[in-house]
Design a protein around this motif. Structure first.
Motif, mmCIF file in Angstrom:
data_model
loop_
_atom_site.group_PDB
_atom_site.id
_atom_site.type_symbol
_atom_site.label_atom_id
_atom_site.label_comp_id
_atom_site.label_asym_id
_atom_site.label_seq_id
_atom_site.Cartn_x
_atom_site.Cartn_y
_atom_site.Cartn_z
ATOM 1 N N VAL A 1 -12.158 -4.615 2.116
ATOM 2 C CA VAL A 1 -11.625 -5.574 3.088
ATOM 3 C C VAL A 1 -10.234 -6.056 2.663
ATOM 4 N N ILE A 2 -10.012 -6.177 1.379
ATOM 5 C CA ILE A 2 -8.678 -6.567 0.911
ATOM 6 C C ILE A 2 -7.666 -5.470 1.263
ATOM 7 N N GLU A 3 -8.073 -4.220 1.119
ATOM 8 C CA GLU A 3 -7.179 -3.125 1.532
ATOM 9 C C GLU A 3 -6.961 -3.153 3.049
ATOM 10 N N GLU A 4 -8.005 -3.490 3.788
ATOM 11 C CA GLU A 4 -7.867 -3.612 5.242
ATOM 12 C C GLU A 4 -6.879 -4.731 5.584
ATOM 13 N N PHE A 5 -7.000 -5.838 4.884
ATOM 14 C CA PHE A 5 -6.087 -6.984 5.051
ATOM 15 C C PHE A 5 -4.643 -6.511 4.862
ATOM 16 N N LYS A 6 -4.414 -5.771 3.774
ATOM 17 C CA LYS A 6 -3.062 -5.280 3.499
ATOM 18 C C LYS A 6 -2.618 -4.284 4.568
ATOM 19 N N GLN A 7 -3.511 -3.330 4.879
ATOM 20 C CA GLN A 7 -3.125 -2.248 5.780
ATOM 21 C C GLN A 7 -2.777 -2.766 7.170
ATOM 22 N N GLU B 1 -4.378 5.330 3.346
ATOM 23 C CA GLU B 1 -3.487 4.305 2.790
ATOM 24 C C GLU B 1 -4.266 3.560 1.714
ATOM 25 N N VAL B 2 -3.693 3.508 0.517
ATOM 26 C CA VAL B 2 -4.411 2.913 -0.623
ATOM 27 C C VAL B 2 -3.555 1.836 -1.284
ATOM 28 N N GLY B 3 -4.199 0.955 -2.010
ATOM 29 C CA GLY B 3 -3.468 -0.059 -2.763
ATOM 30 C C GLY B 3 -2.421 0.614 -3.643
ATOM 31 N N SER B 4 -1.212 0.007 -3.684
ATOM 32 C CA SER B 4 -0.108 0.680 -4.395
ATOM 33 C C SER B 4 -0.449 0.968 -5.851
ATOM 34 N N GLY B 5 -1.224 0.097 -6.461
ATOM 35 C CA GLY B 5 -1.549 0.263 -7.867
ATOM 36 C C GLY B 5 -2.500 1.411 -8.152
ATOM 37 N N VAL B 6 -3.200 1.898 -7.140
ATOM 38 C CA VAL B 6 -4.214 2.932 -7.385
ATOM 39 C C VAL B 6 -3.853 4.264 -6.738
ATOM 40 N N GLN C 1 0.842 -1.196 0.000
ATOM 41 C CA GLN C 1 0.000 0.000 0.000
ATOM 42 C C GLN C 1 0.871 1.237 0.000
ATOM 43 N N SER C 2 0.317 2.310 -0.524
ATOM 44 C CA SER C 2 0.983 3.605 -0.425
ATOM 45 C C SER C 2 0.208 4.469 0.555
ATOM 46 N N ALA C 3 0.948 5.188 1.402
ATOM 47 C CA ALA C 3 0.287 6.165 2.257
ATOM 48 C C ALA C 3 0.290 7.496 1.528
ATOM 49 N N VAL C 4 -0.843 8.159 1.574
ATOM 50 C CA VAL C 4 -0.985 9.446 0.912
ATOM 51 C C VAL C 4 -1.312 10.476 1.991
#
Lengths: 419, 414
Positions: free
Chosen positions: B123-129, A317-322, A250-253
């Motif tokens: 929830v997948i983002e929560e899993f990662k975070q 914090e968002v998925g790195s790809g987005v 994830q990337s933090a923004v």
């Protein structure tokens, strides 16, 4: 059968009972705030010192804060902990750029004893070299762990760009802060900002006046010698920073800008704007970036206050790809609130939500004391919250748009991503 | 003393009411007796994903949050291995809004494909975070299957792997709802400055016509008694070596449950506890160390966890730790130590009971355990625990063949 598609009638909250704690001026730079109408056995006291991070070089302020219970000439740290714990006390220590707060939670019967134990420990820190070594080693490890978190990296980098106009406020914590720390440096800081740096004592609990009097007397020994003054030259800077972290999922923004605090005439109305944009679950940022796009587990915005100014910030914090898509959507929402009027039903919802939150913030002696302090620290009385109610109830969509145009220009923002 | 009233509806919904005349807010807490332990091993993480879907609109109301916010309220929920708990905090005058919303989603969800699609991503983002993108974040994903071989506690609430969440279908969602989300599987607790008559009337009004479903019999595979010491080492890109010693202990309703809690306090509640004073202050082996119990309903864990100081080997820690445990199992805890622990318990209980929401949640949880009145007995139960009890229970729980050790080895130390 009831008609479930029909919502029950709702009543708007229009009045809130604010209870004012007792305030005493103990010395020119020391006050005591006491909330004694507590209907149970719980109690708390807070000691506010003029010992925030900005008072010291590098991490000196935070190291001294970490050593407050590290032992005196007559008591080891283990003995101090034992004396607090055996009275059922819990301690908590909070550091910000501009102040340091030490708190104890306990049952009221032990409050005065704990107050004496803690003030003795804080006043007489011996700075035992082995305790200092231990803290430095622990802090090194904690920082190394934090450096593995994209959220931490983004916050550090954000401070650097946001506060570029003031090195004390901008400076990130570095591992080298924990090397070659001189005990004299710590002692000098302690002497100036703790032994002579107590600004405020807060007591919450059903405590007798005679005990409060004794607490007040004792507090005088640590009273701040000078009126704390804070940086007045912080100006906004903008820029884009990317912190690389290999393999991050994830990337933090984090983005934002220097703005203002409670003393600014736009403050209260801006809080409504902030809520619409990003400060509740139904906010535009949450609705768009979490509930519509599914890019994140959470996103929020806030107006953070400093003594002389404040800053607006958005974090997620968002998925790195987005990452870039998320930034685009954030920018889109800011543009939208600058150009379109907030629809009436949305504003109605935010008004009611904010009134409910304010009602909750005044519920019970602890919440009420904190609410009072939040105004008082910025030189405001409880009347401030009646002004807040007026602002919440009367703000117009036009006013929100005007504030967004004035204060939320994308070109003024510092934008940081990490990951 | 927390006073409450109890009643139930013909559809088997259990209701608690706790009056607090001092608060302008009301709390509506709905506890569903379903958690990650009720999931199938091939579809883990589902109870928690489902919690997210409960906010995606119900049969008659397209959006859960907006009407509650409009009533000045807020809400949230959490899922554990045992339960799923939803709560709403609203100005007391708008209690009915919360009941309207909670009752409609107990009646039925909207089951929109869009909601499932988005919440899967969230929830997948929560899993990662929370679990994958944090140093030491995946510890419990590794530790659980080391300890539990049969019982569904072998997976974490978030699920075993992201794939399980990706594969969740609408069929699964509907099936899960039907099985677990009905009045007989829920406990409703209402707290605030309200009158019992009124509460009964409005609860009846909103929840009364939700159809009853037969009892939901739980038949979980029980974890066999552990008979051997287990150990696993994982390597991660973290700055320091970490350790987790997990000891199997009794279930929540066992008479020794609170004794285990006190045992964990003796070991590692605070900076006066034995682990901290010996391992950190005297021997300087660790930077941090704690002990706690997991608090699960079925056979749970007493966990000792911490991080090693630079240059310290796991073996040195291991020797010192077992010495502390041997001492504890050898000689009774002193009365001074007992007093300290009881005083801490008293303070934390007093603060927990300070908040209206906490009281409503705790009442619901105790009712699930069998009787909400237990909330008022707990302090006496703690106080009745003797040094002899600690010795007896310590000798059962704190022994090598009840222990599983997970070591997290720093790749940077090689």
């Amino acid at each position: 059968m009831i008609d479930r598609s029909q919502a029950p009638n709702i009543q708007s909250v229009s009045e809130i009972q604010f209870v004012e704690p007792e305030r005493r001026e103990l010395a020119p730079n020391l006050e005591m705030i006491a909330m004694t109408s507590v209907p149970n056995e719980t109690a708390r006291f807070d000691l506010y010192f003029d010992a925030g991070k900005c008072r010291g070089d590098k991490s000196v302020a935070s190291l001294v804060n970490g050593l407050l219970l590290s032992g005196t000439e007559s008591k080891t740290s283990v003995e101090i902990q034992e004396s607090i714990n055996s009275l059922g006390g819990f301690h908590e220590s909070g550091m910000s750029t501009e102040s340091a707060v030490f708190s104890i939670y306990c049952l009221r019967e032990h409050l005065e004893t704990l107050f004496n134990i803690v003030t003795d420990a804080i006043e007489n820190v011996a700075f035992d070299p082995s305790e200092v070594e231990e803290l430095l080693s622990d802090r090194t490890q904690k920082l190394q762990i934090n450096q593995g978190k994209v959220n931490f990296l983004s916050q550090q980098a954000f401070r650097e760009v946001l506060f570029a106009s003031n090195p004390r406020y901008a400076r990130p914590v570095e591992l080298s802060d924990y090397e070659n720390v001189s005990i004299d440096e710590l002692r000098n800081f302690h002497q100036r900002f703790y032994k002579n740096g107590l600004m405020r004592v807060v007591v919450v609990g059903d405590i007798q006046q005679s005990a409060l009097d004794r607490i007040a007397m004792r507090s005088l020994d640590l009273a701040a010698k000078e009126q704390p003054s804070f940086e007045t030259t912080i100006t906004n800077t903008s820029g884009r920073v990317t912190v690389e972290k290999k393999d991050a999922l994830q990337s933090a923004v984090r983005l934002g800008r220097i703005l203002f605090n409670k003393t600014h005439p736009d403050y209260l109305d801006f809080l409504v704007l902030n809520t619409v944009l990003g400060d509740y679950f139904g906010s535009r940022l949450m609705t768009n970036i979490r509930e519509d796009k599914g890019y994140t587990y959470g996103i929020g915005s806030a107006l953070v206050e400093l003594d002389q100014t404040g800053y607006f910030t958005i974090g997620t914090e968002v998925g790195s790809g987005v990452r870039e898509d998320a930034l685009e959507e954030i920018q889109f929402e800011i543009e939208r609130i600058r150009t379109e009027l907030v629809p009436d039903d949305e504003l109605e919802r935010v008004r009611n939500y904010m009134m409910g939150q304010l009602l909750k913030s005044a519920d019970g002696p602890y919440a009420m004391t904190d609410l009072y302090l939040s105004a008082h620290i910025h030189g405001q009385s409880l009347d401030f919250y009646n002004d807040a109610i007026r602002s919440i109830q009367t703000i117009t969509p036009e006013r929100i748009r005007e504030l967004a145009q004035r204060h939320l220009d994308w070109n003024d923002f510092s934008v940081v991503t990490a990951g | 003393m927390i006073k409450f009233e109890r009643f139930s509806l013909p559809n088997h919904l259990r209701v608690l009411f706790h009056k607090d005349a001092t608060s302008p807010m009301a709390v509506v807490n709905v506890l569903y007796d379903v958690g990650a332990r009720d999931e199938s091993p091939e579809k883990t993480g589902f109870a928690h994903l489902f919690e997210h879907l409960m906010f995606g609109g119900s049969v008659n109301i397209p959006d859960f949050d907006a009407p509650l916010q409009k009533a000045g309220g807020e809400n949230n929920a959490f899922t554990s291995n045992d339960i799923t708990n939803y709560y709403d905090v609203v100005p007391a005058v708008n209690l009915e809004t919360a009941l309207w919303l909670e009752s409609d989603r107990m009646l039925s969800l909207a089951f929109t494909p869009r909601s499932l699609e988005v919440q899967r991503s969230v929830v997948i983002e929560e899993f990662k975070q929370r679990y994958l993108n944090q140093p030491y974040g995946d510890v419990w994903l590794e530790l659980r299957p080391l300890i539990y071989k049969e019982h569904p506690y072998r997976w974490a609430t978030i699920g075993k792997e992201i794939e399980h969440i990706e594969q969740a279908t609408m069929e699964d969602v509907k099936h899960f709802f039907k099985r677990f989300y009905h009045p007989g599987n829920a406990i409703l607790c209402i707290a605030g400055n309200l009158e019992l008559d009124y509460v009964q009337t409005v609860v009846e009004k909103w929840f009364g016509d939700i159809p009853s479903v037969g009892e939901n019999l739980r038949n979980l595979p029980q974890e066999p008694t552990q008979t051997e010491y287990r150990e696993k080492t994982i390597e991660r890109d973290v700055p320091s070596d970490g350790f987790y010693y997990a000891f199997r202990m009794v279930d929540r309703l066992h008479p020794d449950y609170l004794t285990c809690d006190v045992l964990s306090d003796v070991l590692g509640r605070d900076k006066s506890a034995r682990l901290f004073t010996r391992l950190k202050k005297e021997l300087q082996l660790v930077s941090e160390v704690n002990a706690y119990i997991t608090g699960s309903l079925d056979s749970g864990l007493l966990v000792i966890s911490g991080k090693l100081n630079p240059g310290v080997h796991f073996d040195a820690l291991d020797d010192a730790l077992w010495n502390i445990i041997d001492d504890l199992n050898e000689a009774p805890v002193s009365s001074k130590e007992m007093d300290r622990i009881m005083n801490k318990i008293r303070t934390s209980k007093a603060f927990q009971e300070q908040g209206l929401l906490n009281r409503a949640m705790a009442l619901s949880m105790f009712e699930l355990l069998g009787d909400a009145e237990m909330i008022n007995q707990e302090l006496d139960q703690y106080a009745s625990i003797t040094a002899h009890d600690l010795l007896r229970v310590g000798r059962e729980v704190l022994q090598k063949n009840q222990c599983s050790l997970l070591k997290i080895k720093s790749r940077r130390n090689d």
